[in-house]
Design a protein around this motif. Structure first.
Motif, short mmCIF file in Angstrom:
data_model
loop_
_atom_site.label_atom_id
_atom_site.label_comp_id
_atom_site.label_asym_id
_atom_site.label_seq_id
_atom_site.Cartn_x
_atom_site.Cartn_y
_atom_site.Cartn_z
N UNK A 75 73.00 41.26 49.70
CA UNK A 75 73.12 41.78 51.07
C UNK A 75 73.32 40.65 52.08
N UNK A 76 72.65 39.54 51.86
CA UNK A 76 72.84 38.39 52.75
C UNK A 76 74.29 37.92 52.72
N UNK A 77 74.86 37.89 51.53
CA UNK A 77 76.26 37.45 51.39
C UNK A 77 77.21 38.44 52.04
N UNK A 78 76.92 39.73 51.90
CA UNK A 78 77.79 40.77 52.45
C UNK A 78 77.70 40.89 53.97
N UNK A 79 76.58 40.48 54.54
CA UNK A 79 76.34 40.71 55.97
C UNK A 79 76.18 39.43 56.77
N UNK A 80 76.53 38.29 56.21
CA UNK A 80 76.34 37.00 56.88
C UNK A 80 74.88 36.86 57.31
N UNK A 81 73.98 37.10 56.34
CA UNK A 81 72.53 37.01 56.57
C UNK A 81 72.06 37.96 57.66
#
Length: 380
Positions: free
Chosen positions: A30-36
Protein backbone atom coordinates in the motif's frame (compact mmCIF):
# COMPACT_ATOMS: atom_id res chain seq x y z
CA UNK A 1 -24.74 -13.80 11.29
CA UNK A 2 -23.53 -15.26 7.98
CA UNK A 3 -24.38 -13.24 4.91
CA UNK A 4 -26.77 -15.02 2.57
CA UNK A 5 -25.48 -14.59 -0.99
CA UNK A 6 -26.06 -16.41 -4.23
CA UNK A 7 -23.18 -18.56 -5.46
CA UNK A 8 -22.42 -15.95 -8.12
CA UNK A 9 -22.24 -13.12 -5.62
CA UNK A 10 -20.22 -15.16 -3.16
CA UNK A 11 -17.68 -15.95 -5.88
CA UNK A 12 -17.59 -12.26 -6.81
CA UNK A 13 -16.90 -11.19 -3.23
CA UNK A 14 -14.27 -13.88 -2.77
CA UNK A 15 -12.52 -12.86 -5.99
CA UNK A 16 -12.33 -9.23 -4.83
CA UNK A 17 -10.97 -10.31 -1.45
CA UNK A 18 -8.30 -12.48 -3.04
CA UNK A 19 -7.31 -9.71 -5.44
CA UNK A 20 -6.92 -7.18 -2.60
CA UNK A 21 -4.90 -9.57 -0.47
CA UNK A 22 -2.59 -10.27 -3.39
CA UNK A 23 -2.22 -6.72 -4.74
CA UNK A 24 -2.50 -4.45 -1.68
CA UNK A 25 -2.70 -6.74 1.33
CA UNK A 26 0.47 -5.56 3.06
CA UNK A 27 1.50 -2.16 4.32
CA UNK A 28 4.56 -2.30 2.08
CA UNK A 29 2.37 -2.81 -0.98
CA UNK A 30 0.00 0.00 0.00
CA UNK A 31 2.88 2.38 0.70
CA UNK A 32 4.25 1.71 -2.77
CA UNK A 33 0.84 2.16 -4.40
CA UNK A 34 0.01 5.38 -2.55
CA UNK A 35 3.38 7.13 -2.20
CA UNK A 36 3.29 6.33 1.54
CA UNK A 37 -0.30 7.49 1.91
CA UNK A 38 0.00 10.75 0.02
CA UNK A 39 -2.21 9.51 -2.84
CA UNK A 40 -5.56 7.77 -2.48
CA UNK A 41 -5.81 6.40 -6.03
CA UNK A 42 -3.45 4.12 -7.93
CA UNK A 43 -4.21 4.01 -11.64
CA UNK A 44 -2.23 0.83 -12.31
CA UNK A 45 -4.28 -1.11 -9.76
CA UNK A 46 -7.44 0.54 -11.06
CA UNK A 47 -6.65 -0.58 -14.62
CA UNK A 48 -6.20 -4.17 -13.43
CA UNK A 49 -9.72 -4.05 -11.98
CA UNK A 50 -11.01 -2.65 -15.26
CA UNK A 51 -9.46 -5.58 -17.12
CA UNK A 52 -11.34 -7.93 -14.79
CA UNK A 53 -14.59 -6.18 -15.74
CA UNK A 54 -15.29 -4.93 -12.23
CA UNK A 55 -15.37 -1.18 -12.84
CA UNK A 56 -18.29 -1.53 -15.23
CA UNK A 57 -20.40 -3.37 -12.68
CA UNK A 58 -23.15 -0.69 -12.80
CA UNK A 59 -22.67 0.38 -16.43
CA UNK A 60 -25.34 -0.80 -18.91
CA UNK A 61 -24.36 -3.71 -21.12
CA UNK A 62 -24.68 -1.67 -24.33
CA UNK A 63 -21.68 0.38 -23.18
CA UNK A 64 -19.60 -2.63 -22.23
CA UNK A 65 -20.61 -2.92 -18.59
CA UNK A 66 -22.21 -5.69 -16.56
CA UNK A 67 -25.51 -3.85 -16.05
CA UNK A 68 -25.84 -4.95 -12.43
CA UNK A 69 -27.77 -3.18 -9.69
CA UNK A 70 -27.19 -1.52 -6.33
CA UNK A 71 -26.60 -4.73 -4.40
CA UNK A 72 -23.66 -5.80 -6.56
CA UNK A 73 -22.24 -2.28 -6.60
CA UNK A 74 -22.39 -2.09 -2.79
CA UNK A 75 -20.70 -5.47 -2.47
CA UNK A 76 -17.85 -4.29 -4.70
CA UNK A 77 -17.45 -1.03 -2.76
CA UNK A 78 -17.59 -2.73 0.62
CA UNK A 79 -15.06 -5.42 -0.26
CA UNK A 80 -12.56 -3.06 -1.90
CA UNK A 81 -12.80 -0.77 1.13
CA UNK A 82 -12.28 -3.73 3.46
CA UNK A 83 -9.29 -4.75 1.35
CA UNK A 84 -7.95 -1.16 1.54
CA UNK A 85 -7.63 -0.93 -2.25
CA UNK A 86 -6.45 2.60 -3.20
CA UNK A 87 -9.11 3.32 -5.82
CA UNK A 88 -10.72 6.51 -4.50
CA UNK A 89 -11.50 7.56 -8.07
CA UNK A 90 -14.18 4.91 -8.39
CA UNK A 91 -16.74 6.48 -6.07
CA UNK A 92 -16.91 9.84 -7.86
CA UNK A 93 -16.77 8.04 -11.19
CA UNK A 94 -19.87 6.00 -10.41
CA UNK A 95 -21.83 9.04 -9.22
CA UNK A 96 -20.94 11.03 -12.33
CA UNK A 97 -21.53 8.09 -14.66
CA UNK A 98 -25.03 7.56 -13.29
CA UNK A 99 -25.89 11.19 -14.05
CA UNK A 100 -24.61 10.84 -17.61
CA UNK A 101 -26.55 7.60 -18.04
CA UNK A 102 -29.81 9.28 -16.99
CA UNK A 103 -29.51 12.68 -18.64
CA UNK A 104 -26.68 12.90 -21.20
CA UNK A 105 -26.97 12.64 -24.95
CA UNK A 106 -25.72 9.54 -26.73
CA UNK A 107 -22.28 10.90 -27.54
CA UNK A 108 -21.66 11.97 -23.95
CA UNK A 109 -22.84 8.58 -22.71
CA UNK A 110 -20.56 6.74 -25.06
CA UNK A 111 -17.48 8.75 -24.10
CA UNK A 112 -18.04 8.56 -20.34
CA UNK A 113 -19.57 5.13 -19.84
CA UNK A 114 -17.19 3.31 -22.14
CA UNK A 115 -14.38 5.20 -20.44
CA UNK A 116 -15.54 4.00 -17.02
CA UNK A 117 -15.46 0.39 -18.16
CA UNK A 118 -11.91 0.89 -19.43
CA UNK A 119 -10.61 2.41 -16.22
CA UNK A 120 -11.06 6.15 -16.72
CA UNK A 121 -11.91 8.40 -13.77
CA UNK A 122 -14.70 10.99 -13.64
CA UNK A 123 -15.39 13.75 -11.12
CA UNK A 124 -18.36 15.88 -10.11
CA UNK A 125 -18.23 19.45 -8.77
CA UNK A 126 -20.92 21.20 -6.74
CA UNK A 127 -19.36 22.80 -3.63
CA UNK A 128 -18.01 26.35 -3.57
CA UNK A 129 -16.35 28.45 -0.86
CA UNK A 130 -19.77 29.87 0.02
CA UNK A 131 -21.93 26.87 -0.91
CA UNK A 132 -21.39 23.55 0.81
CA UNK A 133 -24.42 21.91 2.37
CA UNK A 134 -26.50 24.69 0.79
CA UNK A 135 -25.81 23.71 -2.81
CA UNK A 136 -28.50 26.06 -4.08
CA UNK A 137 -26.38 29.03 -2.96
CA UNK A 138 -23.69 28.40 -5.60
CA UNK A 139 -22.58 31.36 -7.69
CA UNK A 140 -20.18 29.91 -10.31
CA UNK A 141 -21.71 31.32 -13.48
CA UNK A 142 -22.19 29.97 -16.97
CA UNK A 143 -23.04 32.93 -19.20
CA UNK A 144 -24.48 32.44 -22.64
CA UNK A 145 -22.20 33.37 -25.52
CA UNK A 146 -22.06 32.57 -29.20
CA UNK A 147 -22.04 28.80 -29.63
CA UNK A 148 -21.87 27.97 -25.94
CA UNK A 149 -21.14 29.27 -22.45
CA UNK A 150 -18.37 31.12 -20.62
CA UNK A 151 -17.70 29.72 -17.13
CA UNK A 152 -16.36 31.97 -14.38
CA UNK A 153 -16.00 31.26 -10.69
CA UNK A 154 -14.44 28.94 -8.15
CA UNK A 155 -15.36 25.44 -7.06
CA UNK A 156 -13.83 23.64 -4.10
CA UNK A 157 -13.54 20.22 -2.44
CA UNK A 158 -13.77 18.52 -5.83
CA UNK A 159 -12.64 14.94 -5.30
CA UNK A 160 -10.41 13.36 -7.95
CA UNK A 161 -10.51 16.23 -10.44
CA UNK A 162 -6.73 15.97 -10.80
CA UNK A 163 -6.98 12.38 -12.10
CA UNK A 164 -10.29 12.66 -13.97
CA UNK A 165 -10.99 12.91 -17.69
CA UNK A 166 -13.97 15.21 -17.10
CA UNK A 167 -15.64 17.15 -14.32
CA UNK A 168 -19.43 17.14 -14.21
CA UNK A 169 -19.88 20.79 -13.29
CA UNK A 170 -22.95 22.38 -11.72
CA UNK A 171 -23.08 26.09 -12.55
CA UNK A 172 -25.67 28.85 -12.52
CA UNK A 173 -27.08 29.75 -15.93
CA UNK A 174 -29.83 32.06 -14.67
CA UNK A 175 -31.11 33.73 -11.53
CA UNK A 176 -34.60 32.53 -10.71
CA UNK A 177 -37.05 33.10 -7.88
CA UNK A 178 -36.02 29.79 -6.32
CA UNK A 179 -32.29 29.35 -5.70
CA UNK A 180 -32.59 25.73 -6.81
CA UNK A 181 -33.70 26.75 -10.27
CA UNK A 182 -31.41 28.09 -12.99
CA UNK A 183 -28.66 25.52 -12.39
CA UNK A 184 -27.19 23.51 -15.25
CA UNK A 185 -24.79 20.57 -15.52
CA UNK A 186 -21.85 20.66 -17.92
CA UNK A 187 -19.36 18.05 -19.11
CA UNK A 188 -15.98 19.76 -18.68
CA UNK A 189 -12.76 18.15 -20.03
CA UNK A 190 -10.12 18.62 -17.34
CA UNK A 191 -7.62 19.88 -19.92
CA UNK A 192 -9.86 22.65 -21.26
CA UNK A 193 -8.43 26.17 -21.51
CA UNK A 194 -9.59 28.44 -18.70
CA UNK A 195 -9.72 25.73 -16.02
CA UNK A 196 -7.08 25.55 -13.30
CA UNK A 197 -7.07 22.57 -10.92
CA UNK A 198 -5.21 23.12 -7.65
CA UNK A 199 -4.83 20.44 -5.00
CA UNK A 200 -5.88 21.01 -1.39
CA UNK A 201 -3.57 19.41 1.17
CA UNK A 202 -5.51 17.47 3.80
CA UNK A 203 -4.68 14.98 6.54
CA UNK A 204 -5.97 12.32 4.15
CA UNK A 205 -3.45 13.18 1.43
CA UNK A 206 -4.15 14.40 -2.11
CA UNK A 207 -7.74 13.78 -3.08
CA UNK A 208 -9.66 17.08 -3.22
CA UNK A 209 -9.12 20.18 -5.32
CA UNK A 210 -10.02 23.79 -5.93
CA UNK A 211 -11.24 24.52 -9.47
CA UNK A 212 -10.78 28.02 -10.91
CA UNK A 213 -12.73 28.93 -14.05
CA UNK A 214 -11.65 32.03 -15.96
CA UNK A 215 -13.58 32.69 -19.18
CA UNK A 216 -13.63 28.94 -19.76
CA UNK A 217 -15.54 28.33 -22.98
CA UNK A 218 -17.79 25.30 -23.24
CA UNK A 219 -19.77 24.56 -26.41
CA UNK A 220 -23.51 23.91 -26.34
CA UNK A 221 -22.71 20.21 -26.67
CA UNK A 222 -21.20 20.31 -23.15
CA UNK A 223 -24.64 20.75 -21.52
CA UNK A 224 -25.73 17.56 -19.73
CA UNK A 225 -29.49 17.18 -19.64
CA UNK A 226 -31.77 20.22 -19.61
CA UNK A 227 -30.57 23.79 -19.11
CA UNK A 228 -31.75 25.10 -15.76
CA UNK A 229 -32.75 21.69 -14.41
CA UNK A 230 -29.55 20.53 -12.68
CA UNK A 231 -31.18 20.50 -9.24
CA UNK A 232 -33.84 18.02 -10.34
CA UNK A 233 -31.15 15.94 -12.03
CA UNK A 234 -29.03 15.96 -8.87
CA UNK A 235 -31.96 14.83 -6.74
CA UNK A 236 -32.37 11.80 -9.01
CA UNK A 237 -28.93 10.57 -7.93
CA UNK A 238 -29.35 10.79 -4.16
CA UNK A 239 -29.87 7.06 -3.65
CA UNK A 240 -26.62 6.26 -5.41
CA UNK A 241 -24.31 8.76 -3.74
CA UNK A 242 -25.47 7.96 -0.23
CA UNK A 243 -25.35 4.22 -0.75
CA UNK A 244 -21.85 4.44 -2.22
CA UNK A 245 -20.62 6.18 0.91
CA UNK A 246 -22.52 3.79 3.16
CA UNK A 247 -20.99 0.72 1.50
CA UNK A 248 -17.48 2.19 1.50
CA UNK A 249 -17.64 3.01 5.20
CA UNK A 250 -19.20 -0.34 6.06
CA UNK A 251 -16.17 -2.01 4.53
CA UNK A 252 -13.81 0.39 6.28
CA UNK A 253 -15.55 -0.18 9.62
CA UNK A 254 -15.22 -3.94 9.16
CA UNK A 255 -11.50 -3.53 8.49
CA UNK A 256 -11.02 -1.36 11.59
CA UNK A 257 -12.95 -3.88 13.69
CA UNK A 258 -11.02 -6.90 12.44
CA UNK A 259 -7.67 -5.17 12.93
CA UNK A 260 -8.69 -4.21 16.47
CA UNK A 261 -9.90 -7.72 17.21
CA UNK A 262 -6.63 -9.24 16.02
CA UNK A 263 -4.70 -6.86 18.24
CA UNK A 264 -6.68 -7.41 21.47
CA UNK A 265 -6.48 -11.18 20.99
CA UNK A 266 -2.69 -11.11 20.71
CA UNK A 267 -1.61 -8.23 22.95
CA UNK A 268 -0.98 -9.42 26.53
CA UNK A 269 -0.88 -7.36 29.70
CA UNK A 270 -1.06 -8.58 33.28
CA UNK A 271 -0.51 -12.12 32.04
CA UNK A 272 -3.41 -12.45 29.60
CA UNK A 273 -4.78 -11.08 26.28
CA UNK A 274 -6.23 -7.63 26.80
CA UNK A 275 -9.38 -8.65 24.93
CA UNK A 276 -10.26 -10.96 27.81
CA UNK A 277 -10.79 -7.99 30.12
CA UNK A 278 -14.45 -7.10 30.44
CA UNK A 279 -13.89 -3.40 29.62
CA UNK A 280 -12.62 -4.33 26.14
CA UNK A 281 -14.66 -7.47 25.62
CA UNK A 282 -17.93 -5.57 26.00
CA UNK A 283 -16.80 -2.83 23.63
CA UNK A 284 -15.91 -5.45 21.04
CA UNK A 285 -19.34 -7.04 21.50
CA UNK A 286 -21.10 -3.69 21.05
CA UNK A 287 -19.14 -2.85 17.90
CA UNK A 288 -19.78 -6.29 16.40
CA UNK A 289 -23.51 -5.89 17.02
CA UNK A 290 -23.58 -2.41 15.48
CA UNK A 291 -21.65 -3.63 12.44
CA UNK A 292 -24.18 -6.37 11.88
CA UNK A 293 -27.03 -3.86 12.12
CA UNK A 294 -25.29 -1.58 9.61
CA UNK A 295 -24.69 -4.44 7.19
CA UNK A 296 -28.32 -5.52 7.34
CA UNK A 297 -29.43 -1.92 6.72
CA UNK A 298 -27.18 -1.53 3.67
CA UNK A 299 -28.22 -4.89 2.24
CA UNK A 300 -31.91 -4.17 2.77
CA UNK A 301 -31.86 -0.68 1.26
CA UNK A 302 -29.79 -1.87 -1.70
CA UNK A 303 -32.29 -4.67 -2.34
CA UNK A 304 -35.19 -2.21 -2.15
CA UNK A 305 -33.51 0.09 -4.68
CA UNK A 306 -32.95 -2.86 -7.02
CA UNK A 307 -36.62 -3.79 -6.69
CA UNK A 308 -37.79 -0.21 -7.47
CA UNK A 309 -34.93 1.46 -9.37
CA UNK A 310 -36.97 4.53 -10.28
CA UNK A 311 -37.91 5.40 -6.71
CA UNK A 312 -35.94 7.79 -4.48
CA UNK A 313 -35.43 6.25 -1.05
CA UNK A 314 -34.54 9.53 0.65
CA UNK A 315 -35.12 8.35 4.21
CA UNK A 316 -33.55 4.92 3.87
CA UNK A 317 -30.48 5.99 1.88
CA UNK A 318 -29.82 8.81 4.34
CA UNK A 319 -30.16 6.37 7.23
CA UNK A 320 -27.62 4.04 5.62
CA UNK A 321 -25.16 6.87 5.00
CA UNK A 322 -25.60 8.27 8.51
CA UNK A 323 -25.31 4.91 10.25
CA UNK A 324 -22.29 3.60 8.36
CA UNK A 325 -20.21 6.77 8.41
CA UNK A 326 -20.79 7.47 12.08
CA UNK A 327 -20.16 3.83 12.95
CA UNK A 328 -16.93 3.69 10.94
CA UNK A 329 -15.61 6.75 12.77
CA UNK A 330 -16.61 5.24 16.12
CA UNK A 331 -14.99 1.87 15.40
CA UNK A 332 -11.73 3.48 14.25
CA UNK A 333 -11.63 5.69 17.36
CA UNK A 334 -12.32 2.70 19.60
CA UNK A 335 -9.64 0.72 17.78
CA UNK A 336 -7.10 3.47 18.35
CA UNK A 337 -8.00 3.62 22.04
CA UNK A 338 -7.74 -0.14 22.52
CA UNK A 339 -4.44 -0.31 20.68
CA UNK A 340 -2.98 2.45 22.84
CA UNK A 341 0.19 3.96 21.46
CA UNK A 342 0.27 1.41 18.66
CA UNK A 343 -2.95 2.90 17.32
CA UNK A 344 -1.05 6.07 16.53
CA UNK A 345 1.80 4.29 14.78
CA UNK A 346 1.66 4.22 10.99
CA UNK A 347 2.99 0.65 11.10
CA UNK A 348 -0.36 -0.67 12.33
CA UNK A 349 -2.63 1.32 10.03
CA UNK A 350 -5.36 2.31 12.47
CA UNK A 351 -4.39 5.98 12.22
CA UNK A 352 -5.00 5.97 8.46
CA UNK A 353 -8.37 4.27 8.95
CA UNK A 354 -9.29 6.98 11.44
CA UNK A 355 -8.32 9.72 8.96
CA UNK A 356 -10.48 8.20 6.23
CA UNK A 357 -13.49 7.71 8.49
CA UNK A 358 -13.53 11.14 10.13
CA UNK A 359 -14.12 12.92 6.83
CA UNK A 360 -16.87 10.48 5.82
CA UNK A 361 -19.34 12.17 8.16
CA UNK A 362 -18.76 15.43 6.25
CA UNK A 363 -18.63 14.68 2.53
CA UNK A 364 -21.64 13.61 0.50
CA UNK A 365 -23.91 15.47 2.91
CA UNK A 366 -22.92 15.86 6.57
CA UNK A 367 -24.41 13.74 9.32
CA UNK A 368 -26.39 16.78 10.40
CA UNK A 369 -27.88 17.13 6.92
CA UNK A 370 -28.74 13.41 6.83
CA UNK A 371 -30.55 13.71 10.17
CA UNK A 372 -32.43 16.73 8.89
CA UNK A 373 -33.50 14.83 5.75
CA UNK A 374 -34.63 11.84 7.79
CA UNK A 375 -36.58 14.11 10.14
CA UNK A 376 -38.35 15.82 7.24
CA UNK A 377 -39.54 12.46 5.93
CA UNK A 378 -41.46 12.15 9.18
CA UNK A 379 -43.13 15.53 8.65
CA UNK A 380 -40.87 17.41 11.06
Amino acid sequence: MPRVLSDERRDFVNAIGEFCRRECGTKEQRDKLTAHGAESHNQELYTKMAELGWLGIAVPEEYGGAGRGMTDLCLFLEETAYGRAPISGFSTTVVAAAAYEKFADEEQKRVVLEGVVNGRVEAISMSEPGAGSDVGALTCRAERTEGGYLINGQKTWCSNAHIADHVLLVARTSQEESKHQGLTQFMVPTGVEGLQITGIDTMGGREVNDLYFTDCFLPDSAVVGVVGQAWTQLMAGLNLERMILAALMLGTARRAFDDTLDYVRQREQFGRPIGSFQALKHRIADMATELECARLLVDDVAAAIDAEPGRVFAREASMAKLKCTELAKHVALEGMQMMGGYGYATEYGMESLLRSTVVSTVYGGTSEIQRDIIGRTYGL
